[in-house]
Write an enzyme that holds these catalytic residues in place. Structure first.
Site, PDB file in Angstrom:
ATOM      1  N   TYR A 160      -2.890   3.810  -8.199  1.00 14.16           N
ATOM      2  CA  TYR A 160      -3.575   4.893  -8.893  1.00 14.16           C
ATOM      3  C   TYR A 160      -4.620   4.369  -9.870  1.00 14.16           C
ATOM      4  CZ  TYR A 160      -1.235   8.623  -6.532  1.00 14.16           C
ATOM      5  OH  TYR A 160      -0.840   9.500  -5.558  1.00 14.16           O
TER       6      TYR A 160
ATOM      7  N   HIS B 251       4.478   9.640 -10.182  1.00 16.86           N
ATOM      8  CA  HIS B 251       4.538   8.806  -8.989  1.00 16.86           C
ATOM      9  C   HIS B 251       5.477   7.605  -9.143  1.00 16.86           C
ATOM     10  CE1 HIS B 251       1.486  11.097  -6.974  1.00 16.86           C
ATOM     11  NE2 HIS B 251       0.665  10.979  -7.990  1.00 16.86           N
TER      12      HIS B 251
END
Lengths: 743, 743
Positions: free
Chosen positions: A257, A415
């Site tokens: 990310y 996440h």
């Protein structure tokens, strides 16, 4: 010599920046966000001189010419992953590139393309209401989620900025009134919740609004982008820079990310620097932007792929556009570190502005382009740097580097995986001891619309999907992210130098009443062909638990010394919950002796040697049970299971030999290491012996107390006394000179 | 222009051959087997001029210098795969290379190395008896099997020949008396059974003895090598050339073993031509040596890998030394076909004699090195060319070629598989519809000594391991090789031209009372991104059977239109015997409608669309049941099952779209082809319709009668009449010009 040339290249590169725009100040000329007219002119003159620039320009031209040759389409909004969704994404990419090409070439066809498309959006956008398909999130108007709208706007304002001077005043007024202002306003007002988020979505939102603010001269939006909608610094770009990165630059969600967060981060940073250099954005928080880029590229495996930490694909790499952007900008803004050219080599492209030109020039003029070789390195986690971290031990150079990574940081937001003290091994050009990555076929519409699959929660996030101990077949924190977010691993020590490197960390509170410490060593012994991993995983409890100690490998099992009982006529799942329901139990064994298991992966053999302990089980499993829609990959794992209160899992992973099927060559398919023996372990220290073929022996001594590289330790186990200084010591390692290594 | 240069290069290359040795005649000078002094001098002068030569020489030098720098070791014989075995293999490789290097460089260190090693063998060999470890085969003395002894001798006599003039007469006498003569004598006398075999082992034996005969002037051995121990032509080299290859040059055991047979074949052919050009070996049997090489390299997949036909690895390729040798010799001896330079490109090396020099020169001087692109091609099987064959349909160029291969030849001796009408698909740079290859980890000592695993018989050879129909869960010929050897497939027709290509073949007698015909088409339709495979597999019987129609794919299942019932909590083997016991049944479905199944492999999606038929079962399976030692790879298959007397399985395999995980791009994950419909089929013909998205339609008409490209056919099915000329016709295919294609 090379350094001099690089310095010079940067000076020339930045020269373009400075003359063209940097000192011109906020709101005086266009383009002003990403490229200046002078930079564009310098690129034009450089064509034919620098291979990377030519490659990039050639590719961008092909793409934009393809866009020009097809009928323009600005369809009504559609569902995620559908045609309209993808069309609007492609449209902003095309406009962005066409805008830059117009600056560089002066060819009005490109400007016309951007204008016509913007006019088409201007005709449609005022009629749009909130997208009907948003679920549990702030909607966009073009897209179902606001995130896509922000990405669209970031790229589109750069394109608009690039053709600004070429447009008539009426055209500008129409585009701004019909699209740019209402969209930015929607994001900052109706989307305030997202805009103020300390999250990668928030970075895209503030970048979109702030960059639009610069272009259409709306300082209020810039202010909100920098300090949040309340303009008090509780949100906005600075708060994001403060809270999303550790002081080392490690991004809270991990590198997969990070590659996405860096993209708006550097677009916006460039826009700020070019318009308001007095903000000192590149110096902010001790150059946190620079650190963010380094922390991202320095966590990569030697092939440029990001280790799949938390939800992540197994293949995302430094070619991601945000990383290309960040690498170029950091190279140009922070003095042209030649080591970054190794990253550029993996990327094979540059960005189209002065920074990209500087990189292309330095790359072309470098006497020798370095391989991307990072040293062993540790990154702290958490905004204050006190929430554990991530450690990478490395040996060797370039693509043949061996990397051992341990994860002992914070949970990593939505996440995050339940994987504290998880480790991965990269060796021989491959992810050898693996993380599963996410359970998702990204953008593959027939696979659940390309979204995260249900098995991402039921398997990929669970502890057993990782290479870390599972207690009582229950994931860490019972897989509750709210609890996981309150905890973090704790670093014990990290030493990334010498032929023996080591790192150690703890995870306490992840199971009630069970504390854990893992120490990983990477040892280069001149008697062995490749670096070897030693793993000491200590679990401590007052009550008896089932401890599962798994590693996930790929390739073919070759040999084991245990008597496997294979399930040849029937397979059943290994367990009922926490990911165990997704593993078929293929074989098991029971032993009181040392365990050896060899598999073949790529061109090397790997042998896992685990110290003996009474009544130990060995289980071979394969992912795929309870997977009715074939969402999971059928990959193997091996685990060692013990019931105990306190136990030290001591093992060695030895890469050895060479196999080449096409050449029909197999060398040293048998391991050199014969046994691993736990001499003793307690709250003070662990002592383990490793014995190799011919009788050579390592004695590994690790303190289990606080980090102190100076302290002297003495422990006695089974009548033998061991004495060393510092956090750990290894005796008996043969180094090139023939002497042993001490910490 | 390029052709001219290549011609010239060959003339120069062969010039070296001619001056140096070709016309000097048998037994007048040394070296005389593989290289002449003049060729060696020409290579010496060419150093620095041709990259391939320099690369090869550089590599050989590194290897030989490494050998020279270590203590020489000629150990007593040991077991297969053990140290002594591998040492003797390495020794002959080192002597061979050192001998050639001595000729090329004149450096006496290389000659001394060969001499000293030969003297060491001369000291040991006379004391050796037959190797004790031979099992069911003629033993060697150095090695457990005679084969290795022959390979050793072939290479060693070349080395001996290379230093012959440098040796003293006494040294020569000692080496010949102690090693070369007794070893050759052992092979031709005690090993007569093997020597007279029409088999790749036999080629090695006759090459070893014949080449030794030339060097030490023993014409009797040459005669036996050429005509068998009885000297009547019932065995020996000429009989091998007659019986092991079809008139097209296809090798009876398939390309994996062809690559091994070519090695002694071309060594011995060169020795014959150089010593007795009057034998006309290169013209023999209408240039069968040339055809043998072409048939081997022209069966390869576009990446140079041999299709795994019969027992074979999945990776053996044109870099194999016998193929490098054959390619170089054929290039130089048969006029320098520029197409072979595409093979040379994959090989990246040349042999060290005049032929290798000619290749290196032609390669360097070619205006453009062609990619290795072969046309569609069929090879007959059997010495008389009447035992069926193998067909390869190809579309596209270079590595991106699509290849469909069908196997309809003879059984292929001891390494044959029960796989008549088996097909493979290579597409997008990968083996997409696969053959399992052999069940063997070659040379991996801990895996059953590197030998064929028991699962090679129980799984890899069985029919279900292939992509061909299985009747009643029983392999062809009940897996009895003796019966299988008496049968062969029959070609029906082969047409490898145009946007629609087709091949058709029959297999009768493989199951009592069941006849089979398979027609495969490769269709390039301009509405589709990639060539598409159409498969019409017709089974005919008077009684009802269970027909299983499997394909073995790799990668991830993505989507299917059938309602899968997955076995989520328990797996059981698919059957009890003939390989079915090794397959876990993962899921099944029952349907009366068309079946579609999409999977993802590499960067492409593939959809299999199978025509509807009542009460059809679909089964997803995975290899791995009844495999207690993890000898098999856990790979998936899908099969369509029907109970019927006569049935036509009609299906299409459509590659589509694009997926790139790292770029997070997915395009066209859904197929364009919507349905496949059997209009009708009988003894005369089969008619099938394929319907695509938007309603476009192909009508495919295939005759089931005899091959006749001229005949006019009319059939009526369901009230519709179909008329065409030739073996097949396809209507409705869009080609670039927009018109349809007719055969």
């Amino acid at each position: 010599m090379m350094y001099y040339m690089i310095r010079r290249a940067i000076q020339i590169g930045l020269c373009g920046l400075v003359v063209g725009g940097l000192e011109a100040g906020y709101a005086q000329q266009h383009p002003r966000l990403f490229i200046t007219a002078a930079e564009a002119a310098a690129i034009r003159q450089a064509i034919g001189h620098y291979a990377l620039l030519d490659t990039t320009l050639g590719q961008v031209r092909v793409e934009v010419e393809a866009a020009l040759s097809h009928p323009m389409d600005v369809p009504p909004p559609g569902e995620a992953g559908g045609y309209a969704h993808e069309r609007h994404k492609q449209n902003y990419r095309d406009m962005y590139k066409a805008g830059l090409l117009f600056q560089i070439t002066g060819d009005a066809r490109y400007a016309r393309f951007v204008r016509d498309m913007l006019m088409a959006y201007a005709a449609m956008y005022p009629e749009l209401g909130p997208h009907p398909r948003s679920e549990r999130q702030v909607p966009g108007k073009l897209f179902h989620q606001l995130l896509n709208e922000c990405v669209w706007l970031v790229h589109t304002v750069i394109a608009y900025d690039a053709i600004y001077n070429w447009l008539s005043e009426e055209e500008r007024a129409h585009i701004e009134t019909s699209v740019l202002r209402p969209m930015a306003s929607w994001i900052v007002n109706e989307g305030a919740r997202e805009f103020d988020k300390i999250h990668n979505h928030g970075i895209w939102a503030v970048a979109a609004v702030g960059m639009t603010g610069y272009v259409i001269e709306e300082p209020e939006w810039v202010e909100k982008a920098l300090y949040g909608t309340k303009k008090d610094g509780s949100a906005g770009f600075f708060a994001q820079l403060d809270q999303l990165f550790s002081p080392d630059g490690y991004y809270v969600e991990g590198p997969y990310y990070a590659r996405y967060a860096l993209w708006p981060l550097f677009f916006f940073a460039e826009a700020i620097e070019r318009n308001e250099p007095e903000r000192g954005i590149y110096a902010y928080r001790d150059s946190i932007l620079k650190k963010a880029l380094y922390a991202t590229v320095q966590t990569t495996f030697p092939d440029g792929v990001f280790p799949p930490i938390n939800d992540a694909s197994l293949t995302m790499n430094v070619k991601a556009p945000g990383v290309v952007l960040g690498t170029n900008v950091v190279f140009a803004r922070y003095g042209g570190d030649a080591a970054l050219l190794g990253v550029v080599r993996e990327q094979g492209q540059v960005i189209l502005n002065g920074a990209g030109l500087a990189v292309a020039k330095a790359y072309a003029e470098a006497a020798a382009v370095p391989q991307m070789t990072w040293p062993s390195i540790e990154f702290t986690d958490g905004a204050d740097g006190k929430r554990g971290g991530i450690g990478l031990l490395r040996a060797g150079t370039g693509r043949q580097q061996t990397v051992v990574l341990m994860k002992y940081g914070a949970h990593g937001m939505g996440h995050g995986h339940f994987d504290k003290l998880h480790f991965m091994l990269y060796d021989g050009g491959r992810q050898v001891i693996r993380d599963y990555g996410f359970a998702r076929f990204i953008n593959v519409e027939p696979k659940y619309g390309g979204r995260y699959l249900p098995e991402n929660n039921s398997y990929a996030k669970q502890t057993i999907a990782h290479n870390t101990v599972v207690v009582d077949e229950i994931s860490q924190n019972r897989a509750d992210p709210k609890i996981a977010e309150t905890l973090s691993g704790e670093r014990h020590f990290f030493d990334g130098k010498g032929p023996v490197q080591a790192m150690s960390a703890r995870a306490n509170g992840y199971w009630p009443g069970v504390n854990m410490q893992r120490t990983l060593l990477l040892i280069e012994d001149s008697r062995l062909d490749y670096p070897v991993v030693v793993d000491l995983y200590r679990v401590v409890s007052d009550s008896t638990h089932q401890y599962d100690y798994p590693i996930h490998f790929l390739g073919q099992p070759i040999w084991t010394n245990v008597r496997l009982q294979s399930y040849t006529e029937q397979l059943r799942p290994l367990g009922a919950d926490y990911g165990y329901q997704h593993i078929w139990k293929e074989a098991q064994a029971r032993t009181d002796s040392v365990i050896q298991f060899t598999w073949l992966d790529g061109h090397r053999y790997y042998t896992w040697t685990v110290a003996a302990a009474p009544a130990t089980q060995v289980i071979l499993g394969r992912i795929g049970a309870n997977d009715p829609h074939f969402n999971l990959r059928r990959e193997p794992l091996i685990l060692v299971r013990r019931w105990a209160k306190t136990h030290l899992f001591a093992s060695v992973i030895e890469p050895h030999g060479y196999f080449h099927e096409a050449r029909e060559v197999s060398l040293q398919a048998r391991p050199q290491i014969k046994t691993v023996r736990v001499v003793g372990h307690n709250e003070a220290a662990s002592v383990v012996e490793v014995v190799g073929k011919g009788g050579w022996r390592w004695t590994i001594m690790v303190t289990n107390g606080p980090d102190n590289p100076e302290a002297r330790h003495t422990v006695t186990f089974g009548g033998r006394t061991f004495t060393w200084t510092g956090n750990y010591a290894v005796e008996g390692v043969a180094v090139a000179s023939g002497s042993s290594f001490h910490d």
